[in-house]
Design an enzyme around this catalytic site. Structure first.
Site, PDB file in Angstrom:
ATOM      1  N   GLY B  45       0.808  -1.221   0.000  1.00 53.98           N
ATOM      2  CA  GLY B  45       0.000   0.000   0.000  1.00 53.98           C
ATOM      3  C   GLY B  45       0.835   1.262   0.000  1.00 53.98           C
ATOM      4  O   GLY B  45       0.509   2.208   0.702  1.00 53.98           O
ATOM      5  N   GLN B 123      -1.044   1.447   7.449  1.00 50.90           N
ATOM      6  CA  GLN B 123      -2.018   0.853   6.524  1.00 50.90           C
ATOM      7  C   GLN B 123      -3.007   0.003   7.314  1.00 50.90           C
ATOM      8  O   GLN B 123      -3.400   0.428   8.407  1.00 50.90           O
ATOM      9  CB  GLN B 123      -1.308   0.031   5.428  1.00 50.90           C
ATOM     10  CG  GLN B 123      -1.133   0.822   4.139  1.00 50.90           C
ATOM     11  CD  GLN B 123      -2.421   0.948   3.317  1.00 50.90           C
ATOM     12  OE1 GLN B 123      -3.518   0.643   3.767  1.00 50.90           O
ATOM     13  NE2 GLN B 123      -2.276   1.456   2.102  1.00 50.90           N
ATOM     14  N   GLY B 180       1.069  -4.390  -4.459  1.00 50.46           N
ATOM     15  CA  GLY B 180       0.851  -5.433  -3.458  1.00 50.46           C
ATOM     16  C   GLY B 180      -0.574  -5.932  -3.433  1.00 50.46           C
ATOM     17  O   GLY B 180      -0.823  -7.146  -3.352  1.00 50.46           O
ATOM     18  N   ARG B 205       6.791  -3.995 -11.335  1.00 51.32           N
ATOM     19  CA  ARG B 205       5.625  -4.495 -10.622  1.00 51.32           C
ATOM     20  C   ARG B 205       4.861  -5.518 -11.459  1.00 51.32           C
ATOM     21  O   ARG B 205       4.410  -6.549 -10.960  1.00 51.32           O
ATOM     22  CB  ARG B 205       4.693  -3.347 -10.253  1.00 51.32           C
ATOM     23  CG  ARG B 205       5.289  -2.376  -9.246  1.00 51.32           C
ATOM     24  CD  ARG B 205       5.812  -3.125  -8.034  1.00 51.32           C
ATOM     25  NE  ARG B 205       6.055  -2.232  -6.924  1.00 51.32           N
ATOM     26  CZ  ARG B 205       5.081  -1.836  -6.073  1.00 51.32           C
ATOM     27  NH1 ARG B 205       3.840  -2.256  -6.205  1.00 51.32           N
ATOM     28  NH2 ARG B 205       5.385  -1.024  -5.087  1.00 51.32           N
ATOM     29  N   TYR B 325     -12.270   1.314  -6.274  1.00 50.49           N
ATOM     30  CA  TYR B 325     -11.895   0.090  -5.562  1.00 50.49           C
ATOM     31  C   TYR B 325     -11.196   0.393  -4.231  1.00 50.49           C
ATOM     32  O   TYR B 325     -10.246  -0.279  -3.848  1.00 50.49           O
ATOM     33  CB  TYR B 325     -11.054  -0.824  -6.447  1.00 50.49           C
ATOM     34  CG  TYR B 325     -11.326  -2.284  -6.139  1.00 50.49           C
ATOM     35  CD1 TYR B 325     -11.849  -2.660  -4.902  1.00 50.49           C
ATOM     36  CD2 TYR B 325     -11.086  -3.289  -7.060  1.00 50.49           C
ATOM     37  CE1 TYR B 325     -12.111  -3.976  -4.593  1.00 50.49           C
ATOM     38  CE2 TYR B 325     -11.345  -4.608  -6.765  1.00 50.49           C
ATOM     39  CZ  TYR B 325     -11.854  -4.950  -5.528  1.00 50.49           C
ATOM     40  OH  TYR B 325     -12.112  -6.263  -5.220  1.00 50.49           O
ATOM     41  N   CYS B 413     -10.699 -16.966   3.289  1.00 52.77           N
ATOM     42  CA  CYS B 413     -12.013 -17.186   2.688  1.00 52.77           C
ATOM     43  C   CYS B 413     -13.016 -16.318   3.438  1.00 52.77           C
ATOM     44  O   CYS B 413     -12.719 -15.820   4.517  1.00 52.77           O
ATOM     45  CB  CYS B 413     -12.423 -18.650   2.732  1.00 52.77           C
ATOM     46  SG  CYS B 413     -12.795 -19.283   4.366  1.00 52.77           S
ATOM     47  N   GLY B 495      -5.741   2.335   3.895  1.00 45.71           N
ATOM     48  CA  GLY B 495      -6.557   2.108   2.698  1.00 45.71           C
ATOM     49  C   GLY B 495      -6.897   3.381   1.974  1.00 45.71           C
ATOM     50  O   GLY B 495      -6.608   3.523   0.795  1.00 45.71           O
TER      51      GLY B 495
HETATM   52  N1  LIG Z   1     -10.591  -2.326  -2.028  1.00 43.96           N
HETATM   53  C1  LIG Z   1      -9.809  -2.876  -1.192  1.00 43.96           C
HETATM   54  O1  LIG Z   1     -10.214  -3.758  -0.468  1.00 43.96           O
HETATM   55  C2  LIG Z   1      -8.412  -2.482  -1.126  1.00 43.96           C
HETATM   56  C3  LIG Z   1      -7.551  -3.351  -0.474  1.00 43.96           C
HETATM   57  C4  LIG Z   1      -6.238  -3.005  -0.396  1.00 43.96           C
HETATM   58  C5  LIG Z   1      -5.790  -1.858  -0.938  1.00 43.96           C
HETATM   59  N2  LIG Z   1      -6.638  -0.998  -1.546  1.00 43.96           N
HETATM   60  C6  LIG Z   1      -6.142   0.258  -2.077  1.00 43.96           C
HETATM   61  O2  LIG Z   1      -5.591   0.012  -3.364  1.00 43.96           O
HETATM   62  C7  LIG Z   1      -4.475   0.843  -3.557  1.00 43.96           C
HETATM   63  C8  LIG Z   1      -3.277   0.038  -4.020  1.00 43.96           C
HETATM   64  O3  LIG Z   1      -2.731  -0.743  -2.954  1.00 43.96           O
HETATM   65  P1  LIG Z   1      -1.391  -1.559  -3.193  1.00 43.96           P
HETATM   66  O4  LIG Z   1      -1.083  -2.266  -1.939  1.00 43.96           O
HETATM   67  O5  LIG Z   1      -1.506  -2.371  -4.421  1.00 43.96           O
HETATM   68  O6  LIG Z   1      -0.327  -0.382  -3.396  1.00 43.96           O
HETATM   69  P2  LIG Z   1       1.094  -0.412  -4.054  1.00 43.96           P
HETATM   70  O7  LIG Z   1       1.776   0.855  -3.738  1.00 43.96           O
HETATM   71  O8  LIG Z   1       1.801  -1.690  -3.734  1.00 43.96           O
HETATM   72  O9  LIG Z   1       0.785  -0.427  -5.630  1.00 43.96           O
HETATM   73  C9  LIG Z   1       0.324   0.706  -6.310  1.00 43.96           C
HETATM   74  C10 LIG Z   1       0.739   0.554  -7.760  1.00 43.96           C
HETATM   75  O10 LIG Z   1       0.228   1.665  -8.512  1.00 43.96           O
HETATM   76  C11 LIG Z   1       1.205   2.016  -9.477  1.00 43.96           C
HETATM   77  N3  LIG Z   1       0.960   3.389  -9.910  1.00 43.96           N
HETATM   78  C12 LIG Z   1       1.165   4.533  -9.212  1.00 43.96           C
HETATM   79  N4  LIG Z   1       0.820   5.588  -9.949  1.00 43.96           N
HETATM   80  C13 LIG Z   1       0.374   5.117 -11.144  1.00 43.96           C
HETATM   81  C14 LIG Z   1      -0.146   5.714 -12.305  1.00 43.96           C
HETATM   82  N5  LIG Z   1      -0.258   7.035 -12.408  1.00 43.96           N
HETATM   83  N6  LIG Z   1      -0.500   4.907 -13.312  1.00 43.96           N
HETATM   84  C15 LIG Z   1      -0.364   3.582 -13.252  1.00 43.96           C
HETATM   85  N7  LIG Z   1       0.121   2.965 -12.163  1.00 43.96           N
HETATM   86  C16 LIG Z   1       0.471   3.723 -11.123  1.00 43.96           C
HETATM   87  C17 LIG Z   1       2.506   1.803  -8.748  1.00 43.96           C
HETATM   88  O11 LIG Z   1       3.579   1.623  -9.659  1.00 43.96           O
HETATM   89  C18 LIG Z   1       2.231   0.542  -7.948  1.00 43.96           C
HETATM   90  O12 LIG Z   1       2.607  -0.625  -8.609  1.00 43.96           O
HETATM   91  C19 LIG Z   1      -4.263   1.572  -2.246  1.00 43.96           C
HETATM   92  O13 LIG Z   1      -4.843   2.848  -2.319  1.00 43.96           O
HETATM   93  C20 LIG Z   1      -4.978   0.732  -1.264  1.00 43.96           C
HETATM   94  O14 LIG Z   1      -5.400   1.446  -0.132  1.00 43.96           O
HETATM   95  C21 LIG Z   1      -7.946  -1.296  -1.667  1.00 43.96           C
END
Ligand SMILES: NC(=O)c1ccc[n+]([C@@H]2O[C@H](COP(=O)([O-])OP(=O)(O)OC[C@H]3O[C@@H](n4cnc5c(N)ncnc54)[C@H](O)[C@@H]3O)[C@@H](O)[C@H]2O)c1
Ligand SMILES: NC(=O)c1ccc[n+]([C@@H]2O[C@H](COP(=O)([O-])OP(=O)(O)OC[C@H]3O[C@@H](n4cnc5c(N)ncnc54)[C@H](O)[C@@H]3O)[C@@H](O)[C@H]2O)c1
Lengths: 561, 561
Positions: B45, B123, B180, B205, B325, B413, B495
């Site tokens: 995150g 996070q 992630g 990534r 999302y 699950c 989040g």
């Molecule tokens: N809905 C849910 O249940 C849920 C769960 C977990 C995380 N999230 C949210 O999802 C988001 C992502 O989490 P994560 O752990 O994967 O984060 P992360 O930082 O591991 O991954 C984010 C990715 O976005 C890419 N990125 C950044 N700017 C970009 C752009 N302009 N264009 C394209 N790619 C770009 C980065 O290179 C990176 O790979 C967070 O905001 C997190 O809070 C939502």
């Protein structure tokens, strides 16, 4: 609406003292002798409530009456929302009041949610059922004014030893707000032998304090008031005078007249702008206007606060000792457009922080029996337990003489880390032996060293800049829950208003059982322990000393275990 | 910085499994196989950390290794701050991460405090030591896309029965962010038989997900990517393609080219503007620019998000299924000046709320042994426990085949109220009998029904308007602490970013003892129970039904006991 009064004596309505305790303390908070507006469930601090509605109150009572000793009731902003099976070491009640997610933590959103019936303002000890009337604040206020006496004496050039015994004799204090908490100010000043002029818009509030012995006299004539306090000041005689008036008008007036005032503060309910009366509005119009136009009212209230605070800053310019007494009036005055508002300090960094570093703060207990003799017995026990503490002796003696009980008899005194559990264990023995006629509820204020994040009050100007970090009160609440407290609460906004604080409370019932002793030995050590911990982390040398001397385990303290 | 890996097998470093559990799970969060940037203690995150610093990490490890079974360690934003004597029913670790008082709950203040070394961003499962790699999110993402398949099929006019078995075959999904959590999206879509194009600025990534089997193919040529996904869509063949590019550029480009996209979402780290790469900045310049000019970077990132979200809204105008999302991209785009940002819904109100009303959400467990055979055995046990649940069977079977473990083997699950404890008790028996080679750590995500206040995600658009009320997660944390969880945490901002959420986590170690069984029987009932309670209070009829059928005690529910 109906008058509520806690049961007295030893006949239980609930299944054990562990649930009778919260039941009686909830009821006691709403006792007309204790609460400011019992019909509206308001206990103190303008709008601080004990339960969300009368239906919610009834449901809490019903639930507590049947709750088992391995069950836990959850209360969400004054409404009972669930009963869960836990275990006998767990709290019987867990409370969260007024909490909002950060971006929504403001008065308009809070009021919107309140109007929807989804929340209530819990203040500090109102929604956590351990308000004990004006005495609760009396001791804190007494301590603060005592510390000011020492400070002024030192400034006058007295030696440390002489200053330590200095009183406020010959000084004149000006303050505003004579409500639930603010009403302790006149007695606290006169107990310190000083003279005080206290301004309140509402004559009934002043009259109430006169009737209870917290205030000596009242008048609605400013010339008369000035004459009386100046006479007493000249004679070095203790006196408190209430003046009916608006502080926003009276403070600048006294400044203009160059009345020789030594100390200036304020305890109007400034933290909630709807509870501060703007100039030009009468007490009679107040509620309706606040309800019909909250935004407009807020603007006018802030403008008046700006006027009042401007006078306070200028009193400071003229040499007076001026401080914010934890009601956010500086922040509101700044919102009202007065830029110099933060030029005087809050009372915590000015006088209280050194006590907090030792885990010291307002410790309190109430006699569930309703019998004043039980409190008298605990007073004697305290004096025996801490024979070397002269300051404590003076307070306990004075309190025994001057404090009129409101609701269940109760006592407050300041004790720190590795002191409180000694009192708690002794009290528990006294319950077991029959020396006390019934169990005690032992708690504390949320004005506290380890359980509060409040950047305009308890955590103002922390040494490391950590004022706004709110992990600490949450850890305090979790730890008290894990240590055996009987009820635990987490509040938002109490004291200083929505968006400005997070704090936690705990109460433990000493019912004389060995299990209660086990719990007391943990809760009353750990709870003040978090205060020392928090000040160690912030780098206060005295806290580090206390941690080392009294054996608090802090993993990253150099040379820890 | 050093590579960290949890111990495997049954030799303890700590004094019991109750402290070995948190120790191994902390280490597992930082395992290079699990964490996104282990050297900086970042788990996932963007900036979600497991410990504040390496010194703090070492001190936590040291403390856990010696912690007794009646002691509790307090962790304040990744730093161990105190050890207190509690009791054996109490949690061994209590955690509060990133919490700030409301008026200070914003990124600049957070970063100021972080730079002072006073806090860290926890996070959700990063700072609470129950992240289990990308699988953790895979199941939730799989559930969400399954629900979309059902919705689209219903919209196409299929009968309820047919729709319930519909897949995403023949549909094309567009999304951004393959980190992630976001990295679970391609596999979740292909497990639902659909085609997905996922855009990430960072080729490494995408490559990582290909190597782990979460993503089928990748390319940096947009024409190539479009050709591949359209071919698969036409054939009804499942396929995931990663495209190296900036979502702010690629989304509008695909819209302009009228590529027939059915579903659009995004999981870039938009919640933290410094973790979203603006157009015109290269991956190589990213960190330095964000560090040297956070305000300027934020402005540019928000402008880019506004562009991306504009394309998303216009995809919706063109008939696509579009949703946020859970990364706050709508709120950030609005701050970036795009007024229509909130025209598409969040995924919770759109697809997940009915599950939350039953206390359902991502339940998970990890094998402290490190042995995949332990998870295989729990998979079988789950299928035996819930033989009638077809959906669950499909997931467990697919997961057993397709999920590559990262770090300690784990499974996730979705189970609800009065289901989870059946699994927990069965697992505990399996530990006791030796069927499992070592204890399990049983926890959940903070994407959860009872432990979160997050108005842009879990509590968006609640039926009663209570989105921002934060009492609920605090009550959840207190109740889990009172019920016997092994560690409990309260977080701010996870989040969706600072100022936007409060949430709580719990983990319980099933060590095969009768005491663990007692604790499991409470924690794994009460924890999802708070989810049902919260939705009862908000007025969801399904929650009321569940409370009645499964015996949840809600004092003010009409006809409650
Ligand atoms: N809905 C849910 O249940 C849920 C769960 C977990 C995380 N999230 C949210 O999802 C988001 C992502 O989490 P994560 O752990 O994967 O984060 P992360 O930082 O591991 O991954 C984010 C990715 O976005 C890419 N990125 C950044 N700017 C970009 C752009 N302009 N264009 C394209 N790619 C770009 C980065 O290179 C990176 O790979 C967070 O905001 C997190 O809070 C939502
Ligand atoms: N420092 C502390 O430890 C501490 C403790 C408790 C309360 N407080 C703060 O002190 C404030 C007062 O608390 P309380 O319980 O006494 O509240 P309260 O509402 O019972 O009393 C406030 C009083 O202020 C009077 N008032 C309002 N506007 C006025 C004006 N313009 N001029 C003169 N009088 C005016 C009201 O008539 C009322 O009597 C609150 O903001 C509270 O949070 C501080």
């Amino acid at each position: 609406p109906r008058p509520v009064r806690a049961a007295r004596g030893t006949t239980l309505s609930a299944k054990s003292w562990q649930t009778e305790g919260p039941l009686r303390m909830l009821m006691n908070n709403l006792d007309p002798e204790v609460a400011e507006h019992p019909d509206e469930l308001v206990v103190y601090g303008g709008t601080g409530k004990a339960a969300r509605s009368w239906e919610a109150y009834d449901a809490i009572v019903r639930t507590l009456e049947t709750l088992e000793s391995d069950e836990t009731l959850l209360v969400q902003s004054g409404k009972p929302v669930g009963v869960f099976r836990t275990h006998e070491w767990a709290p019987r009640v867990l409370i969260a009041n007024s909490n909002l997610v950060g971006d929504w933590a403001n008065w308009p959103e809070f009021r919107r949610l309140e109007a929807l019936g989804l929340t209530m303002y819990g203040q500090m000890t109102a929604g956590s059922w351990i308000y004990i009337g004006t005495q609760g604040i009396l001791q804190g206020t007494y301590e603060t004014f005592a510390a000011i006496g020492v400070k002024l004496a030192t400034a006058r050039g007295l030696s440390a030893a002489d200053a330590a015994n200095a009183s406020l004799a010959g000084t004149l204090t000006l303050t505003g707000g004579c409500g639930g908490m603010g009403g302790a100010q006149p007695l606290a000043v006169t107990m310190n032998e000083g003279v005080v002029l206290i301004v309140d818009v509402d004559a009934t509030r002043l009259a109430r304090r006169v009737s209870k012995g917290y205030l000596d006299e009242m008048t609605d004539d400013i010339d008369d008031a000035i004459a009386r306090v100046l006479a007493a000041k000249a004679e070095g005689r203790a006196l408190s005078v209430g003046l009916v008036g608006n502080a926003a008008t009276v403070f600048p007036e006294l400044l203009a007249r160059q009345v020789p005032i030594d100390i200036v503060t304020d305890q109007t309910s400034a933290h909630d702008p709807l509870s501060y009366l703007p100039e030009g509005v009468s007490v009679e119009e107040w509620r309706e206007l606040a309800a019909s136009d909250p935004e407009g009212f807020t603007e006018r209230a802030r403008a008046s606060m700006a006027k009042q605070v401007k006078a306070m800053v200028e009193f400071q310019d003229a040499g007076a000792e001026v401080f914010d007494y934890g009601n956010s009036i500086r922040a509101e005055a700044k919102l009202g457009g007065y830029e110099r508002a933060f030029e005087f300090p809050g009372f915590v960094p000015a006088y209280i922080r050194p006590l907090f570093a030792e885990g010291k703060g307002p410790f309190r207990w109430a006699a569930l029996s309703g019998d004043p003799a039980d409190i008298a017995a605990t007073d004697r026990a305290i004096l025996e337990l801490f024979p070397e503490d002269e300051h404590l002796r003076r307070w306990i003696t004075a309190a025994g003489e001057k404090v009129h009980f409101e609701g269940l008899p109760a006592r407050i005194c300041w004790l720190g880390y590795k002191e409180r559990h000694l009192a708690g264990l002794k009290f528990n023995e006294m319950v077991a032996s029959g020396e006390l006629s019934a169990p005690l509820a032992i708690g504390r204020d949320h004005l506290d060293s380890g359980s509060v994040a409040s950047p305009y009050r308890e955590t103002e100007a922390m040494a490391d800049g950590s004022d706004a970090i709110a992990d600490w009160p949450l850890l305090n609440a979790l730890l008290n829950t894990a240590s055996g407290a009987t009820w635990v609460s987490i509040h938002h906004g109490g004291g200083v208003g929505i968006g400005r604080s997070i704090h936690a409370g705990q109460v433990i019932v000493a019912d004389g059982t060995p299990l209660a002793a086990e719990k007391i030995a943990r809760v009353l050590v750990n709870d003040p322990g978090t205060g020392v911990m928090r000040h160690v982390d912030a780098g206060y040398p005295r806290a580090v000393e206390v941690a080392r001397e009294r054996g608090l385990r802090v993993p990253m303290l150099p040379d820890a275990d």
